[in-house]
Each structure stands twice: as structure tokens, then as C-alpha cells.
Write a protein that holds these residues in place. Structure first.
Motif, PDB file in Angstrom:
ATOM      1  N   ASN A  19    -108.140  23.240 -32.764  1.00  0.00           N
ATOM      2  CA  ASN A  19    -108.196  23.902 -34.072  1.00  0.00           C
ATOM      3  C   ASN A  19    -109.491  23.595 -34.816  1.00  0.00           C
ATOM      4  O   ASN A  19    -109.986  24.404 -35.570  1.00  0.00           O
ATOM      5  CB  ASN A  19    -107.018  23.455 -34.951  1.00  0.00           C
ATOM      6  CG  ASN A  19    -105.709  24.040 -34.452  1.00  0.00           C
ATOM      7  OD1 ASN A  19    -105.706  24.947 -33.624  1.00  0.00           O
ATOM      8  ND2 ASN A  19    -104.590  23.509 -34.929  1.00  0.00           N
ATOM      9  N   PHE A  20    -109.998  22.374 -34.635  1.00  0.00           N
ATOM     10  CA  PHE A  20    -111.186  21.975 -35.392  1.00  0.00           C
ATOM     11  C   PHE A  20    -112.463  21.986 -34.557  1.00  0.00           C
ATOM     12  O   PHE A  20    -113.520  21.621 -35.048  1.00  0.00           O
ATOM     13  CB  PHE A  20    -110.963  20.586 -36.013  1.00  0.00           C
ATOM     14  CG  PHE A  20    -109.894  20.631 -37.067  1.00  0.00           C
ATOM     15  CD1 PHE A  20    -110.178  21.148 -38.327  1.00  0.00           C
ATOM     16  CD2 PHE A  20    -108.607  20.210 -36.793  1.00  0.00           C
ATOM     17  CE1 PHE A  20    -109.187  21.228 -39.287  1.00  0.00           C
ATOM     18  CE2 PHE A  20    -107.608  20.279 -37.749  1.00  0.00           C
ATOM     19  CZ  PHE A  20    -107.905  20.798 -39.001  1.00  0.00           C
ATOM     20  N   ALA A  21    -112.346  22.401 -33.297  1.00  0.00           N
ATOM     21  CA  ALA A  21    -113.533  22.391 -32.426  1.00  0.00           C
ATOM     22  C   ALA A  21    -114.408  23.603 -32.741  1.00  0.00           C
ATOM     23  O   ALA A  21    -113.900  24.678 -33.011  1.00  0.00           O
ATOM     24  CB  ALA A  21    -113.093  22.439 -30.968  1.00  0.00           C
ATOM     25  N   SER A  22    -115.710  23.382 -32.682  1.00  0.00           N
ATOM     26  CA  SER A  22    -116.582  24.553 -32.837  1.00  0.00           C
ATOM     27  C   SER A  22    -117.544  24.578 -31.642  1.00  0.00           C
ATOM     28  O   SER A  22    -117.779  23.554 -31.004  1.00  0.00           O
ATOM     29  CB  SER A  22    -117.347  24.487 -34.152  1.00  0.00           C
ATOM     30  OG  SER A  22    -118.149  23.344 -34.155  1.00  0.00           O
ATOM     31  N   VAL A  25    -109.660  14.279 -31.034  1.00  0.00           N
ATOM     32  CA  VAL A  25    -108.273  14.678 -30.769  1.00  0.00           C
ATOM     33  C   VAL A  25    -107.345  13.570 -31.268  1.00  0.00           C
ATOM     34  O   VAL A  25    -107.526  12.405 -30.898  1.00  0.00           O
ATOM     35  CB  VAL A  25    -108.072  14.895 -29.241  1.00  0.00           C
ATOM     36  CG1 VAL A  25    -106.630  15.237 -28.926  1.00  0.00           C
ATOM     37  CG2 VAL A  25    -109.003  15.979 -28.730  1.00  0.00           C
ATOM     38  N   PRO A  26    -106.355  13.911 -32.129  1.00  0.00           N
ATOM     39  CA  PRO A  26    -105.438  12.868 -32.622  1.00  0.00           C
ATOM     40  C   PRO A  26    -104.506  12.416 -31.500  1.00  0.00           C
ATOM     41  O   PRO A  26    -104.008  13.242 -30.736  1.00  0.00           O
ATOM     42  CB  PRO A  26    -104.646  13.592 -33.721  1.00  0.00           C
ATOM     43  CG  PRO A  26    -104.731  15.040 -33.373  1.00  0.00           C
ATOM     44  CD  PRO A  26    -106.004  15.263 -32.621  1.00  0.00           C
ATOM     45  N   LEU A  27    -104.302  11.096 -31.426  1.00  0.00           N
ATOM     46  CA  LEU A  27    -103.521  10.555 -30.298  1.00  0.00           C
ATOM     47  C   LEU A  27    -102.152  10.078 -30.793  1.00  0.00           C
ATOM     48  O   LEU A  27    -102.070   9.282 -31.723  1.00  0.00           O
ATOM     49  CB  LEU A  27    -104.293   9.370 -29.708  1.00  0.00           C
ATOM     50  CG  LEU A  27    -103.888   8.891 -28.328  1.00  0.00           C
ATOM     51  CD1 LEU A  27    -104.230   9.937 -27.275  1.00  0.00           C
ATOM     52  CD2 LEU A  27    -104.582   7.580 -27.990  1.00  0.00           C
ATOM     53  N   ALA A  28    -101.081  10.564 -30.143  1.00  0.00           N
ATOM     54  CA  ALA A  28     -99.734  10.063 -30.464  1.00  0.00           C
ATOM     55  C   ALA A  28     -99.618   8.627 -29.949  1.00  0.00           C
ATOM     56  O   ALA A  28    -100.351   8.247 -29.026  1.00  0.00           O
ATOM     57  CB  ALA A  28     -98.687  10.962 -29.812  1.00  0.00           C
ATOM     58  N   PRO A  29     -98.702   7.806 -30.519  1.00  0.00           N
ATOM     59  CA  PRO A  29     -98.593   6.410 -30.088  1.00  0.00           C
ATOM     60  C   PRO A  29     -98.391   6.292 -28.572  1.00  0.00           C
ATOM     61  O   PRO A  29     -97.513   6.933 -28.009  1.00  0.00           O
ATOM     62  CB  PRO A  29     -97.350   5.902 -30.831  1.00  0.00           C
ATOM     63  CG  PRO A  29     -97.208   6.817 -31.989  1.00  0.00           C
ATOM     64  CD  PRO A  29     -97.756   8.140 -31.587  1.00  0.00           C
ATOM     65  N   GLN A  89    -112.931  30.067 -25.706  1.00  0.00           N
ATOM     66  CA  GLN A  89    -111.527  30.146 -26.123  1.00  0.00           C
ATOM     67  C   GLN A  89    -110.638  29.136 -25.370  1.00  0.00           C
ATOM     68  O   GLN A  89    -110.745  28.988 -24.145  1.00  0.00           O
ATOM     69  CB  GLN A  89    -111.017  31.561 -25.842  1.00  0.00           C
ATOM     70  CG  GLN A  89    -109.629  31.803 -26.375  1.00  0.00           C
ATOM     71  CD  GLN A  89    -109.109  33.166 -25.944  1.00  0.00           C
ATOM     72  OE1 GLN A  89    -109.398  33.638 -24.864  1.00  0.00           O
ATOM     73  NE2 GLN A  89    -108.345  33.790 -26.820  1.00  0.00           N
ATOM     74  N   ILE A  90    -109.790  28.438 -26.141  1.00  0.00           N
ATOM     75  CA  ILE A  90    -108.781  27.552 -25.531  1.00  0.00           C
ATOM     76  C   ILE A  90    -107.409  28.086 -25.910  1.00  0.00           C
ATOM     77  O   ILE A  90    -107.125  28.299 -27.089  1.00  0.00           O
ATOM     78  CB  ILE A  90    -108.908  26.102 -26.056  1.00  0.00           C
ATOM     79  CG1 ILE A  90    -110.243  25.477 -25.624  1.00  0.00           C
ATOM     80  CG2 ILE A  90    -107.747  25.231 -25.564  1.00  0.00           C
ATOM     81  CD1 ILE A  90    -110.517  24.116 -26.236  1.00  0.00           C
TER      82      ILE A  90
END
Ligand SMILES: C[S@@+](CC[C@H](N)C(=O)[O-])C[C@H]1O[C@@H](n2cnc3c(N)ncnc32)[C@H](O)[C@@H]1O
Length: 420
Positions: free
Chosen positions: A318-321, A248-252, A325-326
Motif C-alpha cells: 500500500n505504501f510502496a512507490s 513491511v509491518p511484522l506480526a509477532p 503492480q502487486i
């Protein structure tokens, strides 16, 4: 008028203060441990009793030990580092029990606390102040805005403390005299994320110095925030968190749980409590600390008020496999809590609000038909208040687990499992 009295300390209060009695009046003494005989300065009594300033430990009690940190007596962090392990653990339990008892929930069993190890904090905020040619870098002093200079920190991960000296050098070079900055450091799966908050624009020389620092120290990303304006100085790698195998991308300086161990323990409790549910709602979901592990077995609706956190969660989803369902929803749960009717479509609800708790949301939950509710909280007082609301709505508080991610501080996280 200030006077000096001797007090035998018999207990620890809600904030970790030593508590004794003088002429039938409770006396609260920060820095005193049960068993200590202490000499304190006291002023006129306040609402709850007398507040003493520790002058001398006449006889130390068994609950005390020598704090390991060299700046313990000055630094505002780790207030309870002078307690031996067992009394500290006992205090975590009794603090939790007291918060429950205050709400008439004193018969609920409190599980053994999970206590994170020293050197495990993965996010900290240091303060820095340029003073003449040198720079003070550390934490605020006790009850003061002054900064205590540190060269190490016994609770913080070495990936962060190893950067103290290099940070000192680069900030000494770029901060003008008397300029103060706040440094938010987070250990992420792709390296250190650094956000520097300071009211000044970066000139070219300062920017280049920070880029050199990032390259030399292998920092993942540096952002500079000048009065709310976010300047991405260098992004060598996108800071990422690994949430149950999902990147998961983390915001600052985004919210993450304070330690790996704490997060693991919280996730373990939440996942175990939701076992058997088909549809789960994760309220105050943040970047998805609970959403992703839950989505291994359940459909999850993740609801969060901060857009940056929700975008991170969505980015991970979006990129999880291999997950169920989320669905991610942006909603202000203070102004517009999920209604009892909306909630009743789910089998389990997890809610993890900020320190203020979630009174309005708890009122809706109390009226719902959800069979399992898991409350995660960083404030025993608001946890107790919200637990009372759920209990009045017919929920049984089955289990409470204290999880201590802020070692030697009076902050405690709680996980409570309610069933109807
Ligand atoms: C204690 S954090 C928990 C986050 C997440 N559950 C985790 O463990 O990483 C509380 C979360 O509540 C969110 N929040 C604060 N106020 C909110 C509001 N009014 N409505 C919805 N979410 C809110 C914050 O952005 C934050 O992500």
C-alpha cells in the motif's frame, strides 16, 4: 543387547551423522567426523544399519575441530559445529547431491554453497524455566526437553544475545516457580520484537516489569501469548522489516528468513532466475520477501495462506512507490493449489513452501506452460520429490544452489531453477 565396537568413520550421512561400517553393516554415529576412529555403543540393527552412541574418540580425523561453544556437548543446536570448515561445506554439497540422486537427478550441477557467518541468526526461540529462585534460559538439550542454560550463542546476533542477562532478570521476577515460557526474539528494522509464550495471565506487577524491561533495553514490542491469546504488553515501535527498501509491518514472531545474508542470497537467485519475465507468481509469499524485490521489474501475484503475513505484505504494498503492480491473494495452496491453467498466464513462478514441500502444487506446475519455475525449499528431501514431479512434466532443472542459514545444523535451504 548393548555392545561396544570400534568404527572408522568414512562419511557423513543425511542428518550429519558420522557413517562407518561394521561387519558389512552401516553404522551411524552422531558427533563423529570422517577420519575419526571411534568407540561406540550399539544395540540391535535397525532398518538402515546400526545406530551408535559415541563413547570415545580413539583417534580424531582431520575433518574435526574443537567446537567454540562452551555448551556444545549439551545443547541440541549446532550439531555439526565440531566439523572443520571445508568438510562442513563438502557435506552441504554432498547432502544436496544425494537428495537429487535419490530422484534420478544426480547429473544436475550443484553450485558452491552460500554459508552464513557466525553471529548472524536474526530470529531465535529460547526456552525459560523458573526453578526455585533461579531461572534456566537457553535451548533444549540434545534429544530432550531439558533446557541447557546459555549466556551467549555463537550463531545468534549480538542484539539478541546481549538481552540474555536482562531477560533472565525480568523473567526470574515474573514467572512463578516451575512455570515454563518460550521466548521468540526477532531483530527487525525498528528493533527487537519479543513474543513470550507462557500459559499464565499477566498481573499488573509482571506487566510493569516487562514495560520497564522494554524501556531499559529499547525493545520495539513485547507481546505475551497465553494459550493462543495474544496480549500486546507494550508496542514502543511497530516491528518492521525492510524488504528491498519497502517497509513491511511484522506480526509477532512472523516468518522471516533466518539471516540477512541468507535472505540476500535467496533474493539474488530468485530475481536472477525471473529476469525477462513480465508476470510472476510468488506462491507461499509470506510477508513478501521475494514479492517486493521482484516487483521492481515484474507484475507480481503474491499468494499466501496466513492472513497475518498477507496483511503485512499488503501493508507494505500500500505504501510502496516505484514498483510494478502487486496483487495479494489469500489462498490455501495445499487444499487449493493454483491450477495449471491459472499458472499458464504467467511467465515465471516462485514457490517457497514449508518443510513438507508442495506436492499438489508441483503436480499442477508440471502441467503448466510457465517457462521458468524457481523452487525455494528448506528440505532437500521434499525439494527432490517436487523436482522429480516437475522433471516428469518436462522441466529441466538448470541450477541448484544450497544456502545455509542454519549454520552447523543439518538444515539446508535450496534454490532450484527449472525451465521448459
Ligand atoms: C518457508 S515460508 C516462506 C515465506 C516467504 N516466501 C519468505 O521467504 O519469507 C512458507 C510460507 O508458506 C505459508 N503457508 C503455509 N501453508 C500454506 C498453505 N496451505 N497455503 C498457502 N500458504 C501457506 C506460510 O504461512 C509461510 O508464509
Amino acid at each position: 543387547m548393548l555392545r561396544q565396537i570400534d568404527v572408522k568413520i568414512t562419511a557423513l550421512g543425511a542428518l550429519g551423522d558420522g557413517v562407518g561400517e561394521h561387519e558389512g553393516v552401516p553404522v551411524f554415529v552422531p558427533g563423529a567426523a570422517p577420519g575419526d576412529l571411534v568407540s561406540v555403543d550399539v544395540d540391535a540393527p535397525k532398518k538402515n544399519g546400526l545406530y551408535g552412541t559415541l563413547r570415545k574418540i580413539i583417534e580424531p580425523g582431520d575433518a574435526r575441530r574443537e567446537p567454540a561453544c562452551t555448551v556444545f556437548h549439551k545443547c541440541g543446536g549446532c550439531q555439526l559445529q565440531y566439523l572443520a570448515d571445508k568438510p562442513y561445506e563438502n557435506w552441504l554439497t554432498s547432502r544436496t547431491e544425494a537428495a537429487l540422486a535419490q530422484q534420478g537427478l544426480g547429473d544436475v550441477a550443484v553450485a558452491e554453497p552460500v554459508i552464513t557467518a557466525p553471529k548472524s541468526r536474526r530470529r531465535v526461540a529460547f526456552k525459560a524455566l523458573k526453578a526455585g529462585k533461579s531461572l534456566v534460559l537457553g535451548f533444549s538439550k540434545k534429544q530432550s526437553h531439558q533446557i541447557v542454560d546459555v549466556t551467549d550463542c555463537p550463531i545468534t546476533r549480538t542484539e539478541i544475545t546481549d538481552l540474555i542477562a536482562p531477560l533472565r532478570s525480568v523473567l526470574t521476577a515474573i514467572l512463578p516457580n516451575r512455570k515454563q515460557a518460550e521466548l521468540h526474539l526477532t531483530v527487525t528494522a525498528s528493533g527487537i520484537d519479543l513474543l513470550i509464550d507462557a500459559p499464565m495471565e499477566l498481573d499488573l506487577a509482571a506487566r510493569e516489569a516487562l514495560v520497564d524491561f522494554a524501556n531499559e533495553q529499547d525493545i520495539a514490542a513485547i507481546h505475551w501469548r497465553d494459550q493462543g491469546f495474544l496480549d500486546p504488553v507494550i508496542i514502543r515501535r511497530t516491528p518492521m522489516m525492510d524488504l528491498s527498501g519497502i517497509r513491511v509491518p511484522l506480526a509477532p514472531a512472523a516468518f522471516i528468513q533466518a539471516t540477512d545474508e541468507g535472505e540476500t542470497a535467496l533474493v539474488r537467485e530468485v530475481v536472477a532466475a525471473c529476469k525477462g519475465a513480465k508476470r510472476v507468481v510468488d506462491l507461499f509469499a509470506g510477508i513478501g520477501t521475494f514479492t517486493f524485490p521482484l516487483a521492481q521489474n515484474h507484475q507480481v501475484l503474491a499468494v499466501e495462506g496466513a492472513k497475518t503475513a498477507l496483511e503485512a505484505l499488503q501493508g507494505g504494498a500500500n505504501f510502496a512507490s516505484g514498483l510494478k503492480q502487486i496483487i495479494a491473494k489469500h489462498r490455501d495452496l495445499y487444499r487449493r493449489p493454483m491450477t495449471a491453467k491459472e499458472l499458464s498466464a504467467f511467465d515465471a513462478v516462485v514457490f517457497d513452501p514449508p518443510r513438507a514441500g508442495a506436492k499438489e502444487q508441483a503436480l499442477e506446475l508440471a502441467q503448466s506452460d510457465v517457462s521458468t519455475i524457481v523452487a525455494v525449499s528448506c528440505n532437500p528431501n521434499t525439494f527432490g520429490r517436487d523436482a522429480r514431479i516437475l522433471a516428469d512434466g518436462g522441466y529441466n532443472l538448470k541450477r541448484v544452489v544450497p544456502i545455509d542459514q542454519f549454520l552447523w545444523s543439518p538444515h539446508i535451504e535450496l534454490v532450484g531453477v527449472f525451465e521448459k
